[in-house]
Each structure stands twice: as C-alpha cells, then as structure tokens.
Scaffold this motif. Structure first.
Motif, PDB file in Angstrom:
ATOM      1  N   CYS A   1       6.049   1.910 -14.031  1.00 20.65           N
ATOM      2  CA  CYS A   1       5.359   2.889 -13.179  1.00 20.65           C
ATOM      3  C   CYS A   1       3.999   2.345 -12.764  1.00 20.65           C
ATOM      4  CB  CYS A   1       5.159   4.222 -13.911  1.00 20.65           C
ATOM      5  SG  CYS A   1       6.670   5.105 -14.309  1.00 20.65           S
ATOM      6  N   GLU A   2       3.473   2.919 -11.679  1.00 19.76           N
ATOM      7  CA  GLU A   2       2.101   2.660 -11.265  1.00 19.76           C
ATOM      8  C   GLU A   2       1.497   3.966 -10.764  1.00 19.76           C
ATOM      9  OE1 GLU A   2       1.523   0.062  -7.987  1.00 19.76           O
ATOM     10  OE2 GLU A   2       3.022   1.038  -6.722  1.00 19.76           O
ATOM     11  N   TRP A   3       0.165   4.048 -10.790  1.00 23.65           N
ATOM     12  CA  TRP A   3      -0.513   5.269 -10.375  1.00 23.65           C
ATOM     13  C   TRP A   3      -0.516   5.402  -8.860  1.00 23.65           C
ATOM     14  CZ3 TRP A   3      -0.942   8.842 -13.826  1.00 23.65           C
ATOM     15  CH2 TRP A   3      -1.137   8.504 -15.164  1.00 23.65           C
ATOM     16  N   ASP A   4      -0.278   6.609  -8.415  1.00 21.43           N
ATOM     17  CA  ASP A   4      -0.346   6.908  -6.981  1.00 21.43           C
ATOM     18  C   ASP A   4      -1.811   6.860  -6.527  1.00 21.43           C
ATOM     19  OD1 ASP A   4       1.410   8.181  -4.672  1.00 21.43           O
ATOM     20  OD2 ASP A   4      -0.523   9.235  -4.685  1.00 21.43           O
TER      21      ASP A   4
ATOM     22  N   LYS B   1       4.351   6.575  -9.626  1.00 24.69           N
ATOM     23  CA  LYS B   1       5.412   6.068  -8.762  1.00 24.69           C
ATOM     24  C   LYS B   1       6.216   5.018  -9.532  1.00 24.69           C
ATOM     25  CE  LYS B   1       2.888   4.479  -5.465  1.00 24.69           C
ATOM     26  NZ  LYS B   1       2.502   3.866  -4.165  1.00 24.69           N
ATOM     27  N   LYS B   2       7.516   5.034  -9.322  1.00 21.26           N
ATOM     28  CA  LYS B   2       8.376   4.044  -9.960  1.00 21.26           C
ATOM     29  C   LYS B   2       8.103   2.671  -9.373  1.00 21.26           C
ATOM     30  CE  LYS B   2      11.078   5.966 -13.061  1.00 21.26           C
ATOM     31  NZ  LYS B   2      11.166   5.438 -14.437  1.00 21.26           N
ATOM     32  N   ARG B   3       7.833   1.717 -10.259  1.00 23.22           N
ATOM     33  CA  ARG B   3       7.586   0.338  -9.832  1.00 23.22           C
ATOM     34  C   ARG B   3       8.039  -0.587 -10.945  1.00 23.22           C
ATOM     35  NH1 ARG B   3       3.648  -2.004  -6.395  1.00 23.22           N
ATOM     36  NH2 ARG B   3       4.459  -4.070  -5.867  1.00 23.22           N
ATOM     37  N   ARG B   4       9.090  -1.322 -10.687  1.00 20.85           N
ATOM     38  CA  ARG B   4       9.702  -2.174 -11.706  1.00 20.85           C
ATOM     39  C   ARG B   4       8.721  -3.210 -12.249  1.00 20.85           C
ATOM     40  NH1 ARG B   4      14.883  -3.131 -13.262  1.00 20.85           N
ATOM     41  NH2 ARG B   4      15.382  -5.171 -14.126  1.00 20.85           N
ATOM     42  N   SER B   5       8.734  -3.360 -13.580  1.00 19.31           N
ATOM     43  CA  SER B   5       7.950  -4.367 -14.320  1.00 19.31           C
ATOM     44  C   SER B   5       6.469  -4.042 -14.416  1.00 19.31           C
ATOM     45  CB  SER B   5       8.127  -5.775 -13.721  1.00 19.31           C
ATOM     46  OG  SER B   5       9.481  -6.166 -13.785  1.00 19.31           O
ATOM     47  N   LEU B   6       5.987  -2.993 -13.749  1.00 20.32           N
ATOM     48  CA  LEU B   6       4.582  -2.614 -13.883  1.00 20.32           C
ATOM     49  C   LEU B   6       4.425  -1.639 -15.043  1.00 20.32           C
ATOM     50  CD1 LEU B   6       4.470  -3.736 -10.860  1.00 20.32           C
ATOM     51  CD2 LEU B   6       2.504  -2.213 -10.618  1.00 20.32           C
ATOM     52  N   ARG B   7       3.193  -1.450 -15.460  1.00 20.18           N
ATOM     53  CA  ARG B   7       2.890  -0.469 -16.505  1.00 20.18           C
ATOM     54  C   ARG B   7       1.595   0.240 -16.129  1.00 20.18           C
ATOM     55  NH1 ARG B   7       2.819  -3.102 -21.991  1.00 20.18           N
ATOM     56  NH2 ARG B   7       5.050  -2.694 -22.035  1.00 20.18           N
TER      57      ARG B   7
END
Length: 219
Positions: free
Chosen positions: A119-122, A145-151
C-alpha cells in the motif's frame, strides 16, 4: 413283541417313502460367539486397510500452543534504522544488512508506527486525518491505495511510503526511533546502576587520597 416289530418296520417304510424336499431338516448348530467376534474383527481390519483417507491424530485439549511471531533479537538494535517496502525483510538492520525495522515509535506523538504492506498513502492524506483516526487500521485504510511491493508507514503525526530500504537519518521530518524492548531496557538500567556504583567507589577513593597522612605517636 411281534406286533411292535411290525409297527416299527411300517414306520421305517413310511419314512423312506417321504420325498427328499418334504423331509424335515435338522438345523445345524450355531456358530460359536468367539468365532463371530473374530470374523467381525477381521472385517473391520480389512475396512481400515481399504480406507484411502489419511489417518489424523486428535490433539488433547489444552495441548495446543499459541504461535507468536518472533520479536527482534533482544539486546540488539538497528544501526542505522531502515524502513522499506513489503519485499524488504523485517528485522535488525545494519549497514550491510538493510532490514526494515518493525519496532518503531514516534518520539513526537508517542504513537507506535503502523505498517501496511503493498500500500501507499493517497495524496489527500493529511495530519488532521491521522490525528482523528490513529490507530484504527480500518479507518486508516480509507486513505491507502493498493501498490505492489510498497509499504505505508504512519504514526499520529507523520506518514511515509517507500519501496526501497530508506535510512531514517535521510528523512528528518520523521521523528521515529526504534522502540526499546524489555531485554534492552533491563540491560541499560543495569549498566546505569553499575556506572553509578563505580562512580561512588571512585569518589570514596579520591576522598581518602585527600586525607592527610596519619603520623605515629611518639613515646
């Protein structure tokens, strides 16, 4: 006697003339109980061998052990402290092993730093949103927001998203430090107590050295 003999012979002749299908059959003796029991045991054994389902052992009540995630090694601290994406391994980070620290606390708001994998912050996320919703994870997800490999990381006053291992020293706006575990805290208290004892001992020795020498009395 002669009449009785004649009667017996007549009776035997009548029995001989009875058809085979009308003769009374004498029932055979029943199978012994022990033999029936052995047959049942043999049948059950065959059914067990033919059953394709795997055999499972039932655990007795109270024997199950709750599984817990292993904490970071007691007494070891991250140096430097890294935060990274969901593909970065959590643990004790060093200059050569860039692991993401998962025991962070903000020294500004005194909240534990929460993490959200993939995930990442909107961009609409702001201080007021975190202030009103921290630490409710379900409410915080409305700004993720869904975002692969992020935290995504957040405390009550700061938020941050990253993919690669990031040294917190390069992010001065984040007042996050590694949260001290119980083992490290006990070691630090023990060191302070030992240092205090050593200081007192050195003070006593110094004061003794300042005392004037005692001369022996003359007779």
């Amino acid at each position: 006697m002669t009449s009785q003999k004649v009667r017996c012979e007549n009776l035997l002749n009548c029995v001989a003339k009875v058809p085979e299908d009308e003769k009374i059959s004498v029932p055979k003796p029943k199978q012994p109980i022990s033999s029936v029991s052995e047959d049942i045991d043999a049948l059950l054994e065959e059914l067990r061998e033919e059953d394709p389902r795997p055999k499972t052992e039932l655990c007795p009540k109270g024997s199950q052990v709750e599984k817990k995630l292993p904490p970071q090694s007691a007494g070891r601290k991250c140096c430097p402290v890294y935060v990274g994406g969901s593909s970065v391994t959590n643990g004790v980070g060093t200059a050569t092993s860039k692991r993401s620290c998962d025991q962070l606390r903000c020294i500004s708001c005194d909240f534990k730093v929460l993490m959200f994998d993939d995930c990442e912050w909107d961009p609409s996320c702001d201080y007021l949103f975190l202030r009103n919703n921290m630490p409710d994870r379900e409410k915080l997800r409305t700004k993720l927001k869904k975002r692969r490999s992020l935290r995504a990381y957040a405390c009550q006053c700061s938020w941050f998203s990253t993919l690669e291992p990031t040294d917190l020293r390069d992010q001065p706006q984040l007042k996050w430090q590694e949260e001290q575990n119980d083992g490290a805290a006990e070691e630090e208290e023990e060191d302070e107590e030992n240092n205090s004892r050593s200081g007192r001992a050195l003070g006593i020795v110094g004061s003794l050295q300042l005392l004037p020498p005692v001369c022996p009395e003359e007779n």
